[in-house]
Write a protein that holds these residues in place. Structure first.
Motif, PDB file in Angstrom:
ATOM      1  N   MET A   1       0.844  -1.167   0.000  1.00 32.04           N
ATOM      2  CA  MET A   1       0.000   0.000   0.000  1.00 32.04           C
ATOM      3  C   MET A   1       0.891   1.232   0.000  1.00 32.04           C
ATOM      4  O   MET A   1       1.833   1.316   0.771  1.00 32.04           O
ATOM      5  CB  MET A   1      -0.886  -0.005   1.243  1.00 32.04           C
ATOM      6  CG  MET A   1      -1.665   1.258   1.433  1.00 32.04           C
ATOM      7  SD  MET A   1      -2.640   1.309   2.927  1.00 32.04           S
ATOM      8  CE  MET A   1      -3.560  -0.170   2.782  1.00 32.04           C
ATOM      9  N   THR A   2       0.570   2.147  -0.860  1.00 27.33           N
ATOM     10  CA  THR A   2       1.358   3.369  -0.923  1.00 27.33           C
ATOM     11  C   THR A   2       0.796   4.424   0.022  1.00 27.33           C
ATOM     12  O   THR A   2      -0.354   4.344   0.447  1.00 27.33           O
ATOM     13  CB  THR A   2       1.359   3.932  -2.346  1.00 27.33           C
ATOM     14  OG1 THR A   2       0.027   4.299  -2.690  1.00 27.33           O
ATOM     15  CG2 THR A   2       1.898   2.926  -3.342  1.00 27.33           C
ATOM     16  N   PHE A   3       1.618   5.403   0.341  1.00 27.21           N
ATOM     17  CA  PHE A   3       1.156   6.475   1.215  1.00 27.21           C
ATOM     18  C   PHE A   3       0.091   7.323   0.540  1.00 27.21           C
ATOM     19  O   PHE A   3      -0.730   7.929   1.210  1.00 27.21           O
ATOM     20  CB  PHE A   3       2.330   7.343   1.672  1.00 27.21           C
ATOM     21  CG  PHE A   3       3.166   6.664   2.691  1.00 27.21           C
ATOM     22  CD1 PHE A   3       2.717   6.536   3.988  1.00 27.21           C
ATOM     23  CD2 PHE A   3       4.396   6.139   2.360  1.00 27.21           C
ATOM     24  CE1 PHE A   3       3.472   5.899   4.949  1.00 27.21           C
ATOM     25  CE2 PHE A   3       5.169   5.507   3.309  1.00 27.21           C
ATOM     26  CZ  PHE A   3       4.712   5.383   4.605  1.00 27.21           C
ATOM     27  N   ASN A   4       0.094   7.365  -0.786  1.00 30.69           N
ATOM     28  CA  ASN A   4      -0.937   8.129  -1.494  1.00 30.69           C
ATOM     29  C   ASN A   4      -2.326   7.591  -1.210  1.00 30.69           C
ATOM     30  O   ASN A   4      -3.287   8.347  -1.151  1.00 30.69           O
ATOM     31  CB  ASN A   4      -0.683   8.127  -3.000  1.00 30.69           C
ATOM     32  CG  ASN A   4       0.376   9.112  -3.382  1.00 30.69           C
ATOM     33  OD1 ASN A   4       0.672  10.027  -2.646  1.00 30.69           O
ATOM     34  ND2 ASN A   4       0.945   8.920  -4.562  1.00 30.69           N
ATOM     35  N   GLU A   5      -2.445   6.284  -1.048  1.00 33.88           N
ATOM     36  CA  GLU A   5      -3.743   5.701  -0.753  1.00 33.88           C
ATOM     37  C   GLU A   5      -4.279   6.194   0.588  1.00 33.88           C
ATOM     38  O   GLU A   5      -5.483   6.360   0.746  1.00 33.88           O
ATOM     39  CB  GLU A   5      -3.656   4.180  -0.747  1.00 33.88           C
ATOM     40  CG  GLU A   5      -3.377   3.597  -2.108  1.00 33.88           C
ATOM     41  CD  GLU A   5      -3.240   2.100  -2.052  1.00 33.88           C
ATOM     42  OE1 GLU A   5      -4.045   1.450  -1.370  1.00 33.88           O
ATOM     43  OE2 GLU A   5      -2.315   1.584  -2.688  1.00 33.88           O
ATOM     44  N   ILE A   6      -3.415   6.416   1.533  1.00 37.85           N
ATOM     45  CA  ILE A   6      -3.828   6.920   2.839  1.00 37.85           C
ATOM     46  C   ILE A   6      -3.996   8.430   2.805  1.00 37.85           C
ATOM     47  O   ILE A   6      -4.964   8.976   3.334  1.00 37.85           O
ATOM     48  CB  ILE A   6      -2.802   6.516   3.925  1.00 37.85           C
ATOM     49  CG1 ILE A   6      -2.754   4.999   4.039  1.00 37.85           C
ATOM     50  CG2 ILE A   6      -3.149   7.148   5.259  1.00 37.85           C
ATOM     51  CD1 ILE A   6      -4.067   4.342   4.379  1.00 37.85           C
ATOM     52  N   ASN A   7      -3.091   9.133   2.167  1.00 34.68           N
ATOM     53  CA  ASN A   7      -3.161  10.592   2.121  1.00 34.68           C
ATOM     54  C   ASN A   7      -4.395  11.100   1.396  1.00 34.68           C
ATOM     55  O   ASN A   7      -4.952  12.134   1.769  1.00 34.68           O
ATOM     56  CB  ASN A   7      -1.907  11.169   1.464  1.00 34.68           C
ATOM     57  CG  ASN A   7      -0.697  11.010   2.339  1.00 34.68           C
ATOM     58  OD1 ASN A   7      -0.813  10.798   3.527  1.00 34.68           O
ATOM     59  ND2 ASN A   7       0.469  11.101   1.734  1.00 34.68           N
ATOM     60  N   ILE A   8      -4.833  10.412   0.372  1.00 38.38           N
ATOM     61  CA  ILE A   8      -5.991  10.876  -0.390  1.00 38.38           C
ATOM     62  C   ILE A   8      -7.273  10.757   0.424  1.00 38.38           C
ATOM     63  O   ILE A   8      -8.279  11.396   0.098  1.00 38.38           O
ATOM     64  CB  ILE A   8      -6.092  10.133  -1.742  1.00 38.38           C
ATOM     65  CG1 ILE A   8      -6.970  10.883  -2.737  1.00 38.38           C
ATOM     66  CG2 ILE A   8      -6.633   8.740  -1.548  1.00 38.38           C
ATOM     67  CD1 ILE A   8      -6.409  12.185  -3.186  1.00 38.38           C
ATOM     68  N   MET A   9      -7.250   9.998   1.509  1.00 38.99           N
ATOM     69  CA  MET A   9      -8.419   9.855   2.372  1.00 38.99           C
ATOM     70  C   MET A   9      -8.868  11.219   2.910  1.00 38.99           C
ATOM     71  O   MET A   9     -10.058  11.447   3.106  1.00 38.99           O
ATOM     72  CB  MET A   9      -8.095   8.921   3.536  1.00 38.99           C
ATOM     73  CG  MET A   9      -9.272   8.585   4.404  1.00 38.99           C
ATOM     74  SD  MET A   9     -10.437   7.492   3.607  1.00 38.99           S
ATOM     75  CE  MET A   9      -9.482   6.005   3.527  1.00 38.99           C
ATOM     76  N   GLU A  10      -7.937  12.124   3.104  1.00 34.11           N
ATOM     77  CA  GLU A  10      -8.269  13.445   3.627  1.00 34.11           C
ATOM     78  C   GLU A  10      -9.005  14.295   2.595  1.00 34.11           C
ATOM     79  O   GLU A  10      -9.904  15.061   2.943  1.00 34.11           O
ATOM     80  CB  GLU A  10      -6.992  14.164   4.059  1.00 34.11           C
ATOM     81  CG  GLU A  10      -7.216  15.512   4.685  1.00 34.11           C
ATOM     82  CD  GLU A  10      -7.966  15.444   6.002  1.00 34.11           C
ATOM     83  OE1 GLU A  10      -8.695  16.396   6.306  1.00 34.11           O
ATOM     84  OE2 GLU A  10      -7.829  14.435   6.723  1.00 34.11           O
ATOM     85  N   PHE A  11      -8.669  14.143   1.322  1.00 35.98           N
ATOM     86  CA  PHE A  11      -9.203  15.018   0.285  1.00 35.98           C
ATOM     87  C   PHE A  11     -10.364  14.410  -0.502  1.00 35.98           C
ATOM     88  O   PHE A  11     -11.229  15.133  -0.975  1.00 35.98           O
ATOM     89  CB  PHE A  11      -8.084  15.424  -0.676  1.00 35.98           C
ATOM     90  CG  PHE A  11      -6.924  16.048   0.032  1.00 35.98           C
ATOM     91  CD1 PHE A  11      -7.043  17.310   0.594  1.00 35.98           C
ATOM     92  CD2 PHE A  11      -5.726  15.376   0.177  1.00 35.98           C
ATOM     93  CE1 PHE A  11      -5.988  17.888   1.274  1.00 35.98           C
ATOM     94  CE2 PHE A  11      -4.663  15.938   0.850  1.00 35.98           C
ATOM     95  CZ  PHE A  11      -4.799  17.198   1.406  1.00 35.98           C
ATOM     96  N   ALA A  12     -10.351  13.106  -0.671  1.00 40.79           N
ATOM     97  CA  ALA A  12     -11.407  12.420  -1.427  1.00 40.79           C
ATOM     98  C   ALA A  12     -11.757  11.117  -0.719  1.00 40.79           C
ATOM     99  O   ALA A  12     -11.426  10.037  -1.207  1.00 40.79           O
ATOM    100  CB  ALA A  12     -10.957  12.172  -2.849  1.00 40.79           C
ATOM    101  N   PRO A  13     -12.415  11.192   0.437  1.00 42.37           N
ATOM    102  CA  PRO A  13     -12.655   9.982   1.226  1.00 42.37           C
ATOM    103  C   PRO A  13     -13.531   8.944   0.530  1.00 42.37           C
ATOM    104  O   PRO A  13     -13.351   7.750   0.740  1.00 42.37           O
ATOM    105  CB  PRO A  13     -13.308  10.489   2.502  1.00 42.37           C
ATOM    106  CG  PRO A  13     -13.799  11.851   2.193  1.00 42.37           C
ATOM    107  CD  PRO A  13     -12.932  12.381   1.101  1.00 42.37           C
ATOM    108  N   PHE A  14     -14.468   9.381  -0.319  1.00 35.90           N
ATOM    109  CA  PHE A  14     -15.313   8.399  -0.999  1.00 35.90           C
ATOM    110  C   PHE A  14     -14.514   7.614  -2.026  1.00 35.90           C
ATOM    111  O   PHE A  14     -14.678   6.406  -2.150  1.00 35.90           O
ATOM    112  CB  PHE A  14     -16.516   9.075  -1.671  1.00 35.90           C
ATOM    113  CG  PHE A  14     -17.478   8.080  -2.249  1.00 35.90           C
ATOM    114  CD1 PHE A  14     -18.353   7.393  -1.424  1.00 35.90           C
ATOM    115  CD2 PHE A  14     -17.500   7.816  -3.601  1.00 35.90           C
ATOM    116  CE1 PHE A  14     -19.229   6.453  -1.937  1.00 35.90           C
ATOM    117  CE2 PHE A  14     -18.371   6.886  -4.130  1.00 35.90           C
ATOM    118  CZ  PHE A  14     -19.240   6.200  -3.295  1.00 35.90           C
ATOM    119  N   VAL A  15     -13.638   8.296  -2.736  1.00 33.34           N
ATOM    120  CA  VAL A  15     -12.815   7.633  -3.757  1.00 33.34           C
ATOM    121  C   VAL A  15     -11.776   6.726  -3.092  1.00 33.34           C
ATOM    122  O   VAL A  15     -11.552   5.601  -3.532  1.00 33.34           O
ATOM    123  CB  VAL A  15     -12.131   8.679  -4.663  1.00 33.34           C
ATOM    124  CG1 VAL A  15     -11.152   8.027  -5.617  1.00 33.34           C
ATOM    125  CG2 VAL A  15     -13.165   9.482  -5.412  1.00 33.34           C
TER     126      VAL A  15
END
Length: 47
Positions: A1-15
């Motif tokens: 799992m990349t950090f981008n997968e976790i970081n994007i949770m803040e900006f696009a939680p549904f995606v």
């Protein structure tokens, strides 16, 4: 799992995690579930 997968949770939680109600608690729980799923997948693949 990349950090981008976790970081994007803040900006696009549904995606990123399928979070329909993006409260801080729900986003944290979704990120936790992603970490657990990643760890379990690695455990199954590397044993």
């Amino acid at each position: 799992m990349t950090f981008n997968e976790i970081n994007i949770m803040e900006f696009a939680p549904f995606v990123a995690g399928g979070v329909a109600d993006p409260t801080p608690q729900n986003k944290a729980q979704a990120a936790h579930n992603q970490f657990v799923a990643s760890a379990k997948a690695l455990w199954f693949c590397l044993r």
